[in-house]
Motif scaffolding. Structure first.
Motif, PDB file in Angstrom:
ATOM      1  N   SER A 158       0.742  -1.002   0.326  1.00 21.00           N
ATOM      2  CA  SER A 158      -0.007  -0.158   0.011  1.00 21.00           C
ATOM      3  C   SER A 158       0.445   1.512  -0.014  1.00 21.00           C
ATOM      4  CB  SER A 158      -0.896   0.263   1.031  1.00 21.00           C
ATOM      5  OG  SER A 158      -1.352   1.097   1.379  1.00 21.00           O
ATOM      6  N   SER A 208       3.054   0.578   3.089  1.00 23.03           N
ATOM      7  CA  SER A 208       2.988  -0.545   3.788  1.00 23.03           C
ATOM      8  C   SER A 208       3.016  -1.497   2.829  1.00 23.03           C
ATOM      9  CB  SER A 208       1.643  -0.107   4.503  1.00 23.03           C
ATOM     10  OG  SER A 208       1.010   1.113   4.494  1.00 23.03           O
ATOM     11  N   LYS A 235       4.871  -0.762   8.568  1.00 15.70           N
ATOM     12  CA  LYS A 235       3.986   0.684   8.129  1.00 15.70           C
ATOM     13  C   LYS A 235       5.675   1.530   8.133  1.00 15.70           C
ATOM     14  CE  LYS A 235      -0.487  -0.246  10.011  1.00 15.70           C
ATOM     15  NZ  LYS A 235      -1.432   0.028  10.891  1.00 15.70           N
ATOM     16  N   ASN A 239       0.775   5.678  -0.524  1.00 15.05           N
ATOM     17  CA  ASN A 239       0.326   6.474  -0.389  1.00 15.05           C
ATOM     18  C   ASN A 239       1.051   8.285  -0.614  1.00 15.05           C
ATOM     19  OD1 ASN A 239      -1.880   8.282  -0.675  1.00 15.05           O
ATOM     20  ND2 ASN A 239      -2.503   8.466   1.645  1.00 15.05           N
ATOM     21  N   GLU A 249       2.557  -6.396   9.208  1.00 11.28           N
ATOM     22  CA  GLU A 249       2.591  -5.499   8.064  1.00 11.28           C
ATOM     23  C   GLU A 249       3.885  -4.237   8.430  1.00 11.28           C
ATOM     24  OE1 GLU A 249      -0.351  -1.863   6.323  1.00 11.28           O
ATOM     25  OE2 GLU A 249      -1.332  -3.027   8.314  1.00 11.28           O
TER      26      GLU A 249
END
Length: 200
Positions: free
Chosen positions: A153, A166, A175, A155, A173
């Motif tokens: 992920s 992530s 992050k 952003n 996970e």
């Protein structure tokens, strides 16, 4: 007059005795103070303040970042090429840990994320993904075999908001924050290199 002087002398002596007793008590308490304990408590408080400051700054960009959609294609290409040609330097403690944890493996990509006061490092080798996060004056290493990587992920940062990156693995996970457009393109580079490694 003599009675007055006598009373005053008695009061002075009484105050003197009380003061001596009080100072003696303070001296006794001072002997019992555990300096190590006080130092440890002070360190804990400093750590708590740092953690609070980190929490407040998480999610905030260190400088305003141009929204990704407003970055012209030529500039984006240039930023990506810059990410490919410049590897982030690693602190000596991380280099030492890498020598211990991944002997014989080849580093494919390494990037610095997080903030200036709370940096994190993602390092991709030909076999492993490592995530180093600050733990007091040390860096803790989380080690993930490439086969455990399941999803991503990303952003981009936007204006005053930090970006996010992530990686979902079988062990949990990973992050981290992306402070600035340069860091975003480094994360994109790591993502691409990781995708390539997973295809092999």
């Amino acid at each position: 007059m003599t009675d007055e002087i006598k009373n005053t002398e008695e009061k002075v002596q009484d105050v003197g005795k009380k003061l001596t007793g009080f100072l003696g008590g303070l001296a006794e308490k001072a002997k019992n103070i555990d300096v190590k304990d006080l130092t440890e408590k002070a360190k804990q408080k400093v750590g708590e303040v740092k953690d609070m400051a980190s929490e407040l700054s998480t999610g905030k960009n260190e400088t305003s970042a141009q929204p990704r959609e407003e970055i012209p294609a030529e500039l984006a290409k240039e930023l990506f090429q810059k990410a490919q040609s410049s590897a982030d330097a690693l602190p000596p403690v991380i280099n030492a840990e890498l020598a211990d944890l991944i002997p014989g493996e080849t580093i494919v990509c390494k990037i610095k994320t997080g903030s200036a006061t709370d940096p994190a490092y993602l390092i991709l080798t030909n076999k492993t993904l490592l995530f180093f996060t600050r733990a007091s004056d040390q860096f803790a290493a989380a080690v993930y075999p490439l086969a455990s990587v399941a999803a991503f992920s990303i952003n981009p940062p936007r204006n005053d908001a930090a970006g996010r990156f992530s990686i979902l693995t079988g062990a949990g996970e990973i992050k981290t924050t992306l402070n600035g457009v340069d860091t975003y393109f480094k994360a994109v580079l790591l993502y691409r290199k990781l995708r390539e490694a997973l295809k092999k």
